[in-house]
Design a protein around this motif. Structure first.
Motif, PDB file in Angstrom:
ATOM      1  N   ALA A  24       0.850  -1.201   0.000  1.00 34.75           N
ATOM      2  CA  ALA A  24       0.000   0.000   0.000  1.00 34.75           C
ATOM      3  C   ALA A  24       0.881   1.245   0.000  1.00 34.75           C
ATOM      4  CB  ALA A  24      -0.920  -0.008   1.222  1.00 34.75           C
ATOM      5  N   HIS A  25       1.951   1.202   0.783  1.00 25.87           N
ATOM      6  CA  HIS A  25       2.859   2.354   0.830  1.00 25.87           C
ATOM      7  C   HIS A  25       3.583   2.540  -0.505  1.00 25.87           C
ATOM      8  CE1 HIS A  25       2.591   3.571   5.098  1.00 25.87           C
ATOM      9  NE2 HIS A  25       2.128   2.333   5.224  1.00 25.87           N
ATOM     10  N   ALA A  26       3.986   1.416  -1.120  1.00 26.58           N
ATOM     11  CA  ALA A  26       4.687   1.504  -2.413  1.00 26.58           C
ATOM     12  C   ALA A  26       3.757   2.083  -3.475  1.00 26.58           C
ATOM     13  CB  ALA A  26       5.179   0.117  -2.826  1.00 26.58           C
ATOM     14  N   LEU A  27       2.498   1.652  -3.459  1.00 26.22           N
ATOM     15  CA  LEU A  27       1.538   2.186  -4.435  1.00 26.22           C
ATOM     16  C   LEU A  27       1.329   3.688  -4.200  1.00 26.22           C
ATOM     17  CD1 LEU A  27      -0.506   1.937  -6.738  1.00 26.22           C
ATOM     18  CD2 LEU A  27      -2.203   1.158  -5.060  1.00 26.22           C
ATOM     19  N   ALA A  28       1.171   4.064  -2.924  1.00 26.67           N
ATOM     20  CA  ALA A  28       0.981   5.488  -2.602  1.00 26.67           C
ATOM     21  C   ALA A  28       2.157   6.304  -3.123  1.00 26.67           C
ATOM     22  CB  ALA A  28       0.833   5.663  -1.092  1.00 26.67           C
ATOM     23  N   GLU A  29       3.361   5.800  -2.893  1.00 23.41           N
ATOM     24  CA  GLU A  29       4.567   6.525  -3.314  1.00 23.41           C
ATOM     25  C   GLU A  29       4.598   6.718  -4.834  1.00 23.41           C
ATOM     26  OE1 GLU A  29       9.281   5.584  -3.102  1.00 23.41           O
ATOM     27  OE2 GLU A  29       8.080   4.892  -1.404  1.00 23.41           O
ATOM     28  N   GLU A  30       4.253   5.665  -5.559  1.00 25.06           N
ATOM     29  CA  GLU A  30       4.275   5.739  -7.027  1.00 25.06           C
ATOM     30  C   GLU A  30       3.185   6.684  -7.540  1.00 25.06           C
ATOM     31  OE1 GLU A  30       6.594   4.612  -8.929  1.00 25.06           O
ATOM     32  OE2 GLU A  30       7.621   3.540  -7.334  1.00 25.06           O
ATOM     33  N   MET A  31       2.023   6.678  -6.883  1.00 24.13           N
ATOM     34  CA  MET A  31       0.946   7.588  -7.284  1.00 24.13           C
ATOM     35  C   MET A  31       1.369   9.038  -7.036  1.00 24.13           C
ATOM     36  SD  MET A  31      -2.299   5.381  -5.906  1.00 24.13           S
ATOM     37  CE  MET A  31      -3.471   6.729  -6.017  1.00 24.13           C
ATOM     38  N   LEU A  32       1.951   9.277  -5.868  1.00 19.55           N
ATOM     39  CA  LEU A  32       2.371  10.634  -5.514  1.00 19.55           C
ATOM     40  C   LEU A  32       3.430  11.149  -6.491  1.00 19.55           C
ATOM     41  CD1 LEU A  32       2.528  10.020  -1.672  1.00 19.55           C
ATOM     42  CD2 LEU A  32       1.082  11.762  -2.755  1.00 19.55           C
ATOM     43  N   LYS A  33       4.370  10.258  -6.837  1.00 18.08           N
ATOM     44  CA  LYS A  33       5.448  10.614  -7.772  1.00 18.08           C
ATOM     45  C   LYS A  33       4.887  11.101  -9.102  1.00 18.08           C
ATOM     46  CE  LYS A  33       8.855   7.396  -7.477  1.00 18.08           C
ATOM     47  NZ  LYS A  33       9.466   6.135  -7.978  1.00 18.08           N
ATOM     48  N   ARG A  34       3.766  10.477  -9.517  1.00 18.24           N
ATOM     49  CA  ARG A  34       3.170  10.795 -10.820  1.00 18.24           C
ATOM     50  C   ARG A  34       2.022  11.807 -10.723  1.00 18.24           C
ATOM     51  NH1 ARG A  34       5.057   5.707 -10.717  1.00 18.24           N
ATOM     52  NH2 ARG A  34       5.812   4.709 -12.609  1.00 18.24           N
ATOM     53  N   VAL A  39      -8.919   7.518  -5.335  1.00 17.09           N
ATOM     54  CA  VAL A  39     -10.350   7.366  -5.044  1.00 17.09           C
ATOM     55  C   VAL A  39     -10.463   6.010  -4.369  1.00 17.09           C
ATOM     56  CG1 VAL A  39     -12.661   7.137  -6.011  1.00 17.09           C
ATOM     57  CG2 VAL A  39     -10.999   8.634  -7.129  1.00 17.09           C
ATOM     58  N   TYR A  40     -11.125   5.956  -3.213  1.00 14.24           N
ATOM     59  CA  TYR A  40     -11.230   4.663  -2.534  1.00 14.24           C
ATOM     60  C   TYR A  40     -12.440   4.679  -1.615  1.00 14.24           C
ATOM     61  CZ  TYR A  40      -9.672   6.023   2.161  1.00 14.24           C
ATOM     62  OH  TYR A  40      -9.620   6.562   3.412  1.00 14.24           O
ATOM     63  N   GLY A  41     -12.600   3.612  -0.843  1.00 18.10           N
ATOM     64  CA  GLY A  41     -13.803   3.436  -0.040  1.00 18.10           C
ATOM     65  C   GLY A  41     -13.951   4.301   1.200  1.00 18.10           C
ATOM     66  N   GLY A  42     -12.954   5.139   1.506  1.00 18.45           N
ATOM     67  CA  GLY A  42     -13.124   6.148   2.556  1.00 18.45           C
ATOM     68  C   GLY A  42     -12.847   5.716   3.983  1.00 18.45           C
ATOM     69  N   ALA A  43     -12.400   4.461   4.178  1.00 20.57           N
ATOM     70  CA  ALA A  43     -12.196   3.988   5.559  1.00 20.57           C
ATOM     71  C   ALA A  43     -10.794   4.319   6.067  1.00 20.57           C
ATOM     72  CB  ALA A  43     -12.424   2.481   5.617  1.00 20.57           C
ATOM     73  N   ASP A  53      -3.651   7.088   4.481  1.00 16.15           N
ATOM     74  CA  ASP A  53      -2.737   7.816   5.387  1.00 16.15           C
ATOM     75  C   ASP A  53      -1.496   8.272   4.622  1.00 16.15           C
ATOM     76  OD1 ASP A  53      -4.358   7.454   7.567  1.00 16.15           O
ATOM     77  OD2 ASP A  53      -3.156   5.843   8.464  1.00 16.15           O
ATOM     78  N   ALA A  54      -0.937   7.365   3.818  1.00 16.63           N
ATOM     79  CA  ALA A  54       0.310   7.674   3.099  1.00 16.63           C
ATOM     80  C   ALA A  54       0.087   8.792   2.088  1.00 16.63           C
ATOM     81  CB  ALA A  54       0.834   6.418   2.409  1.00 16.63           C
ATOM     82  N   ILE A  55      -1.054   8.762   1.396  1.00 14.93           N
ATOM     83  CA  ILE A  55      -1.350   9.806   0.401  1.00 14.93           C
ATOM     84  C   ILE A  55      -1.584  11.149   1.104  1.00 14.93           C
ATOM     85  CG2 ILE A  55      -3.052  10.574  -1.326  1.00 14.93           C
ATOM     86  CD1 ILE A  55      -1.687   8.259  -2.566  1.00 14.93           C
ATOM     87  N   VAL A  56      -2.407  11.104   2.145  1.00 17.61           N
ATOM     88  CA  VAL A  56      -2.761  12.338   2.861  1.00 17.61           C
ATOM     89  C   VAL A  56      -1.526  12.958   3.514  1.00 17.61           C
ATOM     90  CG1 VAL A  56      -4.012  13.179   4.914  1.00 17.61           C
ATOM     91  CG2 VAL A  56      -5.184  11.729   3.243  1.00 17.61           C
ATOM     92  N   ALA A  57      -0.675  12.123   4.123  1.00 10.11           N
ATOM     93  CA  ALA A  57       0.523  12.637   4.814  1.00 10.11           C
ATOM     94  C   ALA A  57       1.447  13.380   3.852  1.00 10.11           C
ATOM     95  CB  ALA A  57       1.270  11.487   5.487  1.00 10.11           C
ATOM     96  N   ALA A  58       1.440  12.970   2.584  1.00  4.77           N
ATOM     97  CA  ALA A  58       2.324  13.608   1.603  1.00  4.77           C
ATOM     98  C   ALA A  58       1.616  14.744   0.860  1.00  4.77           C
ATOM     99  CB  ALA A  58       2.827  12.562   0.615  1.00  4.77           C
ATOM    100  N   GLY A  59       0.387  15.072   1.247  1.00  2.75           N
ATOM    101  CA  GLY A  59      -0.331  16.183   0.626  1.00  2.75           C
ATOM    102  C   GLY A  59      -0.991  15.835  -0.696  1.00  2.75           C
ATOM    103  N   GLY A  60      -1.146  14.525  -0.984  1.00  2.00           N
ATOM    104  CA  GLY A  60      -1.804  14.107  -2.230  1.00  2.00           C
ATOM    105  C   GLY A  60      -3.324  14.186  -2.116  1.00  2.00           C
ATOM    106  N   GLU A  61      -3.988  13.991  -3.259  1.00  2.00           N
ATOM    107  CA  GLU A  61      -5.453  14.028  -3.277  1.00  2.00           C
ATOM    108  C   GLU A  61      -5.995  12.650  -2.904  1.00  2.00           C
ATOM    109  OE1 GLU A  61      -8.850  15.371  -6.459  1.00  2.00           O
ATOM    110  OE2 GLU A  61      -7.519  13.737  -7.054  1.00  2.00           O
TER     111      GLU A  61
END
Ligand code: AMP
Length: 187
Positions: A24-34, A39-43, A53-61
């Motif tokens: 999950a962290h690796a995916l978040a990192e790759e998404m943020l990089k690009r 978009v996900y289920g909100g939990a 958490d990983a996306i939000v902590a890095a300021g991503g959408e």
């Protein structure tokens, strides 16, 4: 095609290996990089929570979509860019699908499988042409991958429909395949 947001389906539980959380962290990192939004289920629980958490902590959408009936049960994430509260599971899936340019499933359970296969069957029917992928962390989806090959060999799934599902261990490879995916599609 240009990918602005991906819809990620994943477990509301963490699973029993640290590798699932790391994926999950690796995916978040790759998404943020690009610059790709989530978009996900909100939990805030399980692999879903780790990813957000990983996306939000890095300021991503990070956009969550959750039915009212699950807001408390799944412990809605408090720090998202946006939390859309909808009236049913069906509306959740439809809204998530509309907002995203592609679909990725990390390791997860029945809900994850249901969501990914719905997106894939909509692609099979031509309702959209958005790419779909499984992140095969530690071989978690090996049996499912073998089963889909079996279903194609037995002629219940067309070969080209089987090939519509990318199955890769590395999130970075999936995002590369998505970028090369030929046709964008609306839902
Ligand atoms: P799971 O993979 O079972 O941990 O579930 C992951 C996500 O899928 C959670 O947000 C669940 O609310 C959702 N989910 C669970 N069951 C279903 C279902 N039957 N249809 C759609 N989504 C579901």
């Amino acid at each position: 095609m240009s990918i602005n947001r991906v819809c990620v389906f994943c477990g509301s539980r963490p699973g029993n290996r640290p590798e699932y959380t790391l994926a999950a962290h690796a995916l978040a990192e790759e998404m943020l990089k690009r610059g790709i939004g989530l978009v996900y289920g909100g939990a805030s629980v399980g692999i879903m929570g780790e990813l957000a958490d990983a996306i939000v902590a890095a300021g991503g959408e990070a956009i969550g979509v959750i039915p009212q009936s699950l807001v408390e049960r799944e412990i809605a994430h408090p720090g998202l860019s946006e939390l859309k509260i909808v009236s049913s599971m069906h509306e959740r899936k439809y809204v998530m699908a509309e907002l995203a340019d592609g679909f990725i499933a990390l390791p997860g359970g029945l809900g994850t499988l249901d969501e990914l296969f719905e997106a894939l069957t909509w692609a099979q029917l031509g309702f959209h042409a958005k790419p779909c992928a499984l992140v095969n962390t530690s071989g978690y989806y090996d049996h499912l991958s073998a089963f889909l090959d079996h279903a194609a060999a037995e002629k219940f799934v067309k070969g080209n429909h089987r090939e519509m599902l990318y199955i890769e261990a590395q999130p970075a490879r999936i995002l590369e395949l998505f970028a090369e995916h030929p046709v964008a599609g609306s839902l």
